[in-house]
Design a protein around this motif. Structure first.
Motif, short mmCIF file in Angstrom:
data_model
loop_
_atom_site.label_atom_id
_atom_site.label_comp_id
_atom_site.label_asym_id
_atom_site.label_seq_id
_atom_site.Cartn_x
_atom_site.Cartn_y
_atom_site.Cartn_z
N GLU A 283 0.84 -1.19 0.00
CA GLU A 283 0.00 0.00 0.00
C GLU A 283 0.88 1.25 0.00
O GLU A 283 1.94 1.27 0.64
N ILE A 284 0.46 2.26 -0.74
CA ILE A 284 1.17 3.53 -0.77
C ILE A 284 0.45 4.51 0.16
O ILE A 284 -0.74 4.76 0.00
N VAL A 285 1.18 5.06 1.12
CA VAL A 285 0.60 6.02 2.06
C VAL A 285 1.36 7.34 1.96
O VAL A 285 2.52 7.38 1.53
N LYS B 264 11.38 -3.04 -0.33
CA LYS B 264 10.44 -1.96 -0.65
C LYS B 264 9.90 -1.27 0.60
O LYS B 264 9.54 -0.10 0.55
N THR B 265 9.81 -2.01 1.71
CA THR B 265 9.15 -1.46 2.90
C THR B 265 10.06 -1.32 4.11
O THR B 265 9.85 -0.44 4.94
N GLY B 266 11.03 -2.20 4.24
CA GLY B 266 11.91 -2.19 5.39
C GLY B 266 11.26 -2.63 6.68
O GLY B 266 11.82 -2.44 7.76
N THR B 267 10.07 -3.28 6.60
CA THR B 267 9.32 -3.58 7.82
C THR B 267 9.01 -5.06 8.00
O THR B 267 8.30 -5.40 8.94
N VAL B 268 9.51 -5.93 7.16
CA VAL B 268 9.19 -7.35 7.28
C VAL B 268 10.48 -8.14 7.47
O VAL B 268 11.57 -7.64 7.25
N THR C 258 5.63 10.02 -0.11
CA THR C 258 4.83 8.80 -0.19
C THR C 258 5.70 7.63 0.23
O THR C 258 6.92 7.63 -0.01
N ARG C 259 5.09 6.66 0.87
CA ARG C 259 5.83 5.53 1.39
C ARG C 259 5.11 4.23 1.07
O ARG C 259 3.89 4.13 1.18
N CYS C 260 5.88 3.21 0.68
CA CYS C 260 5.33 1.89 0.43
C CYS C 260 5.34 1.09 1.73
O CYS C 260 6.38 1.00 2.39
#
Length: 312
Positions: free
Chosen positions: A29-31, A173-177, A42-44
């Motif tokens: 999702e793009i926020v 892409k996200t750095g969060t997983v 914008t952030r993925c």
């Protein structure tokens, strides 16, 4: 059979497994937001949702996870909880039903006396309250015998971080997983990602079971910290070497030493630390290469460079 369907869906009825997942499998999702100077950006971000796993009619577990490979996650979790053994899973799993609307996975087994979760004493593990270590499973460590003849070269270990980063698309892409990769002879057999590190490991475990991949000669690499839960899951998978780009907990080291698991942490760039069963590691890095010792906190040296994965 449920496993035949899984193998057919992944296109691996013939030939060796390929690294998974690949780009586009996990919805992102793009926020919109602001940076540190108040500028628009914008952030993925990765999308997570609750998933409840059932064994027949019994609810077993609810976790937060990413979309994709939910059937493998369910099988891997049941294996790590010892609610199914690999032999039981291969023989008795009749179907695996994923329902996105109800956010459930139902693993159905054959026979009127279907295997159901038994009453287990448990202790909370360090998985944000979601992962549990079970005394019944801990007792199994004494009966598990990891391969004592397995060896891995130090020159191979320093390249696993770069190889993993090249495969973990969602993390890039996200750095969060978190990512978890199964290696053999320096080559990745399967890569799984999830918002929870133990879920990524369970997906690899489920993949190994479904595709009948033996643990002999394998190395498991995780981007998550090495906790007691991660050690226990690895030992129950029968894999003799667990490697992480992160650090250790005390109980993880104690369990790894008890189970004779080679535990390698802070494996980034050109360095790593071994705190359990180092006899499996062949220290072949010559001093003149400039390989630096990583300090206790795991911070990389200024002159470190990523290395390619080499053959084990």
């Amino acid at each position: 059979m449920g496993f035949e369907r899984l193998r057919a869906q992944s296109g691996l009825l013939d030939g060796p497994p390929a690294p998974r997942p690949r780009p586009g499998e996990a919805p992102l999702e793009i926020v919109e937001g602001l940076d540190h100077r108040g500028r628009a950006l914008t952030r993925c971000v990765a999308i997570e949702h609750p998933l409840t796993i059932y064994l027949n009619a019994t609810e077993v577990y609810t976790t937060m996870t990413m979309c994709g490979n939910q059937d493998l996650l369910a099988i891997g979790h049941l294996l790590s909880r010892r609610l199914l053994t690999e032999e039981q899973a291969l023989e008795s799993v009749a179907s695996i039903e994923c329902n996105d609307d109800f956010q459930t996975v139902i693993v159905k087994t054959n026979g009127p006396q279907a295997m159901e979760p038994k009453s287990l004493r448990r202790v909370s593990a360090s998985g944000k309250g979601l992962g549990d270590l079970y005394y019944d499973a801990l007792d199994l460590l004494d009966s598990m015998h990891l391969d004592t003849t397995a060896t891995v070269r130090a020159s191979s270990l320093v390249g696993l971080d770069a190889a993993t980063r090249a495969l973990t698309d969602v993390h890039a892409k996200t750095g969060t997983v978190h990512g978890c990769v199964l290696f053999e002879s320096g080559l990745p057999l399967v890569c799984m990602e999830d918002v929870e590190r133990h879920n990524a490991m369970d997906k690899v475990s489920g993949y190994m079971c479904v595709h009948r991949i033996p643990p002999r000669g394998k190395i498991l690499y995780t981007t998550g910290r090495l906790t007691s839960e991660m050690v226990l899951k690895t030992v129950l998978m029968g894999i003799p070497v667990l490697v992480s780009s992160s650090g250790f907990t005390g109980w993880a080291v104690e369990l790894a030493r008890h189970a004779d698991l080679t535990l390698v942490g802070y494996a980034k760039d050109d360095a790593f630390q071994v705190l359990s069963s180092p006899y499996r590691v062949v220290f072949d890095l010559p001093a003149e290469t400039g390989v630096s010792a990583r300090p206790a906190g795991g911070r990389k040296a200024a002159d470190s460079r990523p290395a390619r994965a080499k053959a084990v």
